[in-house]
Design a protein around this motif. Structure first.
Motif, mmCIF file in Angstrom:
data_model
loop_
_atom_site.group_PDB
_atom_site.id
_atom_site.type_symbol
_atom_site.label_atom_id
_atom_site.label_comp_id
_atom_site.label_asym_id
_atom_site.label_seq_id
_atom_site.Cartn_x
_atom_site.Cartn_y
_atom_site.Cartn_z
ATOM 1 N N PRO A 13 -76.271 -1.936 -55.731
ATOM 2 C CA PRO A 13 -75.583 -0.995 -56.629
ATOM 3 C C PRO A 13 -76.580 -0.408 -57.619
ATOM 4 O O PRO A 13 -77.583 -1.047 -57.968
ATOM 5 N N LYS A 27 -73.341 7.227 -59.650
ATOM 6 C CA LYS A 27 -73.433 5.785 -59.412
ATOM 7 C C LYS A 27 -73.032 5.512 -57.980
ATOM 8 O O LYS A 27 -72.417 6.359 -57.319
ATOM 9 N N ALA A 28 -73.385 4.340 -57.486
ATOM 10 C CA ALA A 28 -73.065 3.996 -56.103
ATOM 11 C C ALA A 28 -73.025 2.490 -55.939
ATOM 12 O O ALA A 28 -73.770 1.764 -56.599
ATOM 13 N N LYS A 29 -72.145 2.028 -55.033
ATOM 14 C CA LYS A 29 -72.153 0.616 -54.664
ATOM 15 C C LYS A 29 -73.397 0.299 -53.845
ATOM 16 O O LYS A 29 -73.958 -0.786 -53.946
ATOM 17 N N SER A 30 -73.784 1.268 -53.005
ATOM 18 C CA SER A 30 -75.011 1.137 -52.217
ATOM 19 C C SER A 30 -75.814 2.415 -52.415
ATOM 20 O O SER A 30 -75.408 3.487 -51.949
ATOM 21 N N LEU A 31 -76.927 2.321 -53.106
ATOM 22 C CA LEU A 31 -77.743 3.505 -53.378
ATOM 23 C C LEU A 31 -78.230 4.146 -52.082
ATOM 24 O O LEU A 31 -78.249 5.380 -51.960
ATOM 25 N N GLN A 80 -76.896 4.173 -49.018
ATOM 26 C CA GLN A 80 -75.829 4.880 -48.313
ATOM 27 C C GLN A 80 -75.442 6.170 -49.044
ATOM 28 O O GLN A 80 -75.252 7.220 -48.416
ATOM 29 N N ARG A 81 -75.355 6.107 -50.371
ATOM 30 C CA ARG A 81 -74.931 7.284 -51.131
ATOM 31 C C ARG A 81 -75.989 8.381 -51.106
ATOM 32 O O ARG A 81 -75.679 9.544 -50.855
ATOM 33 N N SER A 86 -76.425 10.260 -47.845
ATOM 34 C CA SER A 86 -75.365 11.238 -47.546
ATOM 35 C C SER A 86 -75.705 12.623 -48.074
ATOM 36 O O SER A 86 -75.220 13.623 -47.544
ATOM 37 N N TRP A 102 -83.834 6.522 -59.255
ATOM 38 C CA TRP A 102 -82.680 5.630 -59.387
ATOM 39 C C TRP A 102 -83.057 4.364 -60.128
ATOM 40 O O TRP A 102 -84.240 4.042 -60.292
ATOM 41 N N GLU A 121 -71.092 -3.406 -60.180
ATOM 42 C CA GLU A 121 -70.494 -2.085 -60.336
ATOM 43 C C GLU A 121 -70.179 -1.788 -61.798
ATOM 44 O O GLU A 121 -70.235 -0.645 -62.241
#
Length: 651
Positions: A18, A35-39, A41-42, A45, A69, A75
C-alpha cells in the motif's frame, strides 16, 4: 504534452505494498495525488492501455512528466498521507470541494475574560465555541434574541464594552435586561462566565434541565404569591421553547450525526451536510466540486470525508449516500481522529433515510442554483459559444443551437425531442417533440427526426417566398435567397395569419445529437439529402463527453473545465429531460388505453408498477401469471385477470 511512456517506471520497480503516489509536471509541481492498496497494480493501470483511459485521466498523464511514490504500512496510513499531501500541494487534478457560499456560525468567545456572543464567518479562532453553521445570519440573531432573556450574555463589541465601563452606564441591552451588564459590575466575571457556559450548554442540546429549572422556579414563585416573578419566568420558558421550535426535532433526543448527500452530473457535484445535534438540525452547509477525473459517488464521499473532517469536529455518527471504496479504513481513520468509534453508514429506511432524502433535495437545489448562476453570466456564455466555434471550426459562433435526443424502452413508444438554445440560453417556447414512426434503432430515429424537422424548414421557406417549389421538391437550397438571412431572431420570417415568427423557418447554426459517430453521421446524411449545407452537425457521446463530427475517425476532446463543454452538456441534458418527459407521458397513455382498463381493482399506481417491472406493454402481454405475481401489490386473482384481459384483447 509529454508521452507517458517516457516516464513510465521500469517493470518490477514498483512495490506491491500500500502507498501514495504523486504525478508531477515538467516544473516539478505535484498535479495529482492518489493512494492504492497495491502501488504496482494501480500505477500499471495508468500505463498499460492509454487509449482505453478516460479522457480526463489522459489529460493528467500527458500533463505529467514524472511519478514517484511512498510506501506505507496500512490503508489507514495511506489515507492519512494522501490527505496530508493534498493539503500541502493542492494538486489541480484532485477533487476539491469549495464552499458555494460563506456560512455564518454562532460563536461564543470563551477565551475572553467576559465571553461574548456574536455571528462569525471564515476561519475558526482558538478559544471560541462555534455552533452551526447556519444558512442565514438572521436565523442566528433571532435565536440569540430569544435566548438573551434567559442567558443575558454580553453581545457588544470591545469598544462599546470599554466605553460603557468608562462612563459607568450600560448600553440599551443592559437597561432592557438582555445583558447582565458586566461592564458596570452588575455581575462578577465568574457569574457572567457561568451564564456563557449555560448558553453554550443549551445550544449544544442540553435543553431539558434549563426548562425544568425555570418551571420549578415559576411554580415556587407562584406558591408564595410572587406573581410578577412567576410571569417573567413563564415568559422565559416560552422564549426557550420558541428557540427550540426554530430547530426542528428530526431524530430521537441525544442523536448527534452529520447527514451528507450528493447531487451530481458528469462534470460537477454538489454536496450538502445537515448537522444534527441532540436530535435537532443545528445548521447546514454546502459545497460544489469539479469532477477533474472520472469518479464514483463513493469516491466523492471518501474525498469529502477526508477534506471536511481533516480539521473539523467529528460526530459519533455520519450518514452518507454511498459507501466509500475503503470504508473500513475511512472509519478507522475518523475514529482515530475523534478518539472513539465513529459509525459511518448508508441509511436504508426510517427517519434517517427520510432526512437523507431531504438533504439530497437541498443538494440538487444547490447544484441547480450553481448552474443557473454560471449560465446567466453573459461573458461566460459568449466565451462558451466562441470556444465551440473554434473547436468545431465554424465560421461564426453558433448563436442558435438545436439538440435532438431519442427516448424509448426496448423499441416501444419511441419519441424524440428538439430543444433550442439561443445565445446560450434555453428557448422553451421553441421546443418540439416527435413521435417516431419507424422503430429501427436510435440511428434511424435521429435520421427520421432531422428529415422531418428540416423538411418543415424548407416548406416554410417556400411559404415565405424564400425558396421556390421546384427547389424544395429536390431538397436543394437557393443560395441567393439564403444570403440575406441574419443571425438573430429579428431575421425570422413572419406568419401573415398570426403575426408571429415561423419557428421552423429559422434554421440553427449547429445541430447537436445525443450520441456518437453513428448518430452524427445519420444527422449529416439527412441534411445532405435535403441539400442543406449551411448547418453544422456534431454528436455528444454521454459516457466520455466526446464531441464527434461526421466523417471524422477521432472525436474532438474539449477541455474538462471549458465553458464550451459545460454549455454542450447543458443542451444535451435538457434534450434528454424533454424526451424522457414525453416518453413517460406517452407510455402512461398507452398503458391506460390497453386491456388493463378492464381489470377490476387495477388502478393507476399498480399499472405503473407493472410497466416499471416489465418495461413495456408488449412484455407484460407476453408474461405469465406467475411472472406477474412477482410485481409488488399484485395478487393471484389480479394476475389471472390481467392474463385473461390480454387474451380477450387478442382474440
Amino acid at each position: 504534452m509529454a508521452d507517458p511512456a517516457t516516464y513510465r517506471p521500469a517493470p518490477g520497480s514498483i512495490p506491491e505494498s500500500p502507498g501514495v503516489y504523486r504525478f508531477r509536471d515538467p516544473g516539478g509541481r505535484v498535479i495529482y495525488v492518489g493512494k492504492a492498496k497495491s502501488l504496482r497494480q494501480r500505477l500499471n493501470s495508468y500505463f498499460a492501455d492509454f487509449a482505453g483511459l478516460h479522457p480526463r485521466t489522459q489529460t493528467m498523464l500527458t500533463s505529467a512528466a514524472s511519478v514517484d511514490w511512498t510506501v506505507v504500512g496500512t490503508e489507514v496510513e495511506a489515507l492519512q498521507l494522501e490527505y496530508s499531501w493534498i493539503k500541502e500541494f493542492d494538486p489541480r487534478f484532485n477533487v476539491k470541494y469549495r464552499d458555494d457560499k460563506s456560512y455564518p456560525y454562532l460563536a461564543v468567545t470563551m477565551g475572553e475574560d467576559f465571553p461574548r456572543v456574536q455571528v462569525l464567518r471564515g476561519a475558526k479562532r482558538k478559544g471560541t465555541r462555534y455552533f452551526g453553521p447556519y444558512s442565514h445570519a438572521w436565523a442566528i440573531r433571532e435565536t440569540v434574541d430569544l435566548l438573551l432573556r434567559v442567558f443575558p450574555v454580553r453581545t457588544c463589541s470591545a469598544g462599546v464594552f470599554k466605553r460603557a465601563g468608562q462612563i459607568g452606564r450600560p448600553c440599551l441591552l443592559g437597561y432592557i435586561d438582555k445583558c447582565s451588564a458586566p461592564c458596570v459590575g452588575r455581575v462578577t466575571p465568574e457569574e457572567h462566565r457561568d451564564l456563557a457556559e449555560d448558553f453554550c450548554d443549551f445550544m449544544a442540546g442540553n435543553t431539558t434541565r434549563f426548562i425544568k429549572r425555570l418551571e420549578r422556579e415559576m411554580r415556587a414563585a407562584a406558591a408564595v404569591e410572587e406573581y410578577e416573578k412567576a410571569a417573567r419566568l413563564r415568559d422565559d420558558v416560552q422564549a426557550l421553547q420558541r428557540a427550540l421550535e426554530k430547530q426542528t426535532v428530526v431524530l430521537g433526543d441525544g442523536t448527534d450525526c452529520d447527514v451528507i448527500a450528493l447531487a451530481e452530473d458528469a462534470l460537477e457535484a454538489a454536496a450538502q451536510v445537515f448537522y444534527v445535534r441532540g436530535g435537532r438540525i443545528r445548521g447546514q452547509r454546502g459545497w460544489v466540486v469539479d469532477k477533474v477525473e472520472e469518479t464514483t459517488s463513493g469516491d466523492l464521499v471518501e474525498q469529502f470525508l477526508l477534506q471536511m473532517y481533516g480539521e473539523a469536529t467529528i460526530p459519533r455518527e455520519i450518514l452518507v449516500p454511498a459507501a466509500p471504496p475503503d470504508m473500513e479504513a475511512v472509519i478507522e481513520l475518523l475514529s482515530e481522529q475523534r478518539g472513539s468509534r465513529v459509525d459511518l453508514r448508508v441509511p436504508q429506511r426510517g427517519d434517517k433515510k427520510s432526512l437523507m432524502e431531504t438533504v439530497e433535495r437541498n443538494a440538487k437545489e444547490s447544484l441547480a442554483q450553481h448552474k443557473l448562476r454560471r449560465a446567466s453570466d453573459l461573458t461566460t456564455r459568449s466565451r462558451a459559444l466562441q470556444e465551440i466555434a473554434d473547436a468545431l471550426d465554424l465560421d461564426q459562433a453558433p448563436l442558435r443551437i438545436e439538440c435532438y435526443d431519442v427516448s424509448h424502452i426496448q423499441g416501444s413508444d419511441v419519441v424524440a425531442s428538439m430543444v433550442v438554445f439561443e445565445d446560450g440560453l434555453a428557448r422553451k417556447s421553441e421546443y418540439r417533440r416527435f413521435s417516431i414512426k419507424s422503430a429501427e434503432g436510435d440511428v434511424a430515429s435521429i435520421y427520421e427526426v432531422i428529415c422531418r424537422r428540416f423538411k418543415r424548414y424548407l416548406e416554410e421557406r417556400v411559404a415565405t417566398g424564400e425558396l421556390d417549389d421546384e427547389s424544395a421538391g429536390d431538397g436543394s437550397v437557393d443560395e441567393h435567397a439564403d444570403r440575406g438571412r441574419g443571425d438573430s431572431a429579428a431575421g425570422m420570417p413572419i406568419d401573415p395569419e398570426t403575426g408571429r415568427p415561423r419557428k421552423f423557418a429559422y434554421p440553427p447554426n449547429l445541430v447537436v445529437v445525443d450520441g456518437g459517430p453513428a448518430q452524427a453521421a445519420a444527422a449529416q446524411r439527412a441534411l445532405d439529402e435535403l441539400g442543406i449545407d449551411d448547418v453544422a452537425v456534431c454528436g455528444l457521446a454521454k459516457r466520455l463527453e466526446e464531441v464527434w463530427l461526421p466523417g471524422e475517425d477521432l472525436p474532438v476532446i474539449l477541455p474538462r473545465t471549458s465553458e464550451s463543454l459545460y454549455l454542450l452538456q447543458r443542451v444535451r441534458d435538457e434534450a434528454h429531460r424533454f424526451a424522457i418527459t414525453y416518453h413517460r407521458s406517452k407510455r402512461s397513455k398507452t398503458l391506460k388505453e390497453s386491456a388493463l382498463d378492464q381489470v377490476p381493482g387495477l388502478g393507476p399506481s399498480r399499472r405503473q408498477a407493472l410497466l416499471r417491472h416489465f418495461g413495456s406493454v408488449k412484455r407484460l402481454r407476453d408474461a405469465t401469471a406467475t411472472e406477474i405475481l412477482e410485481v409488488p401489490g399484485i395478487g393471484p386473482a389480479t394476475a389471472d385477470a390481467i392474463v385473461a384481459a390480454f387474451k380477450e384483447e387478442s382474440a
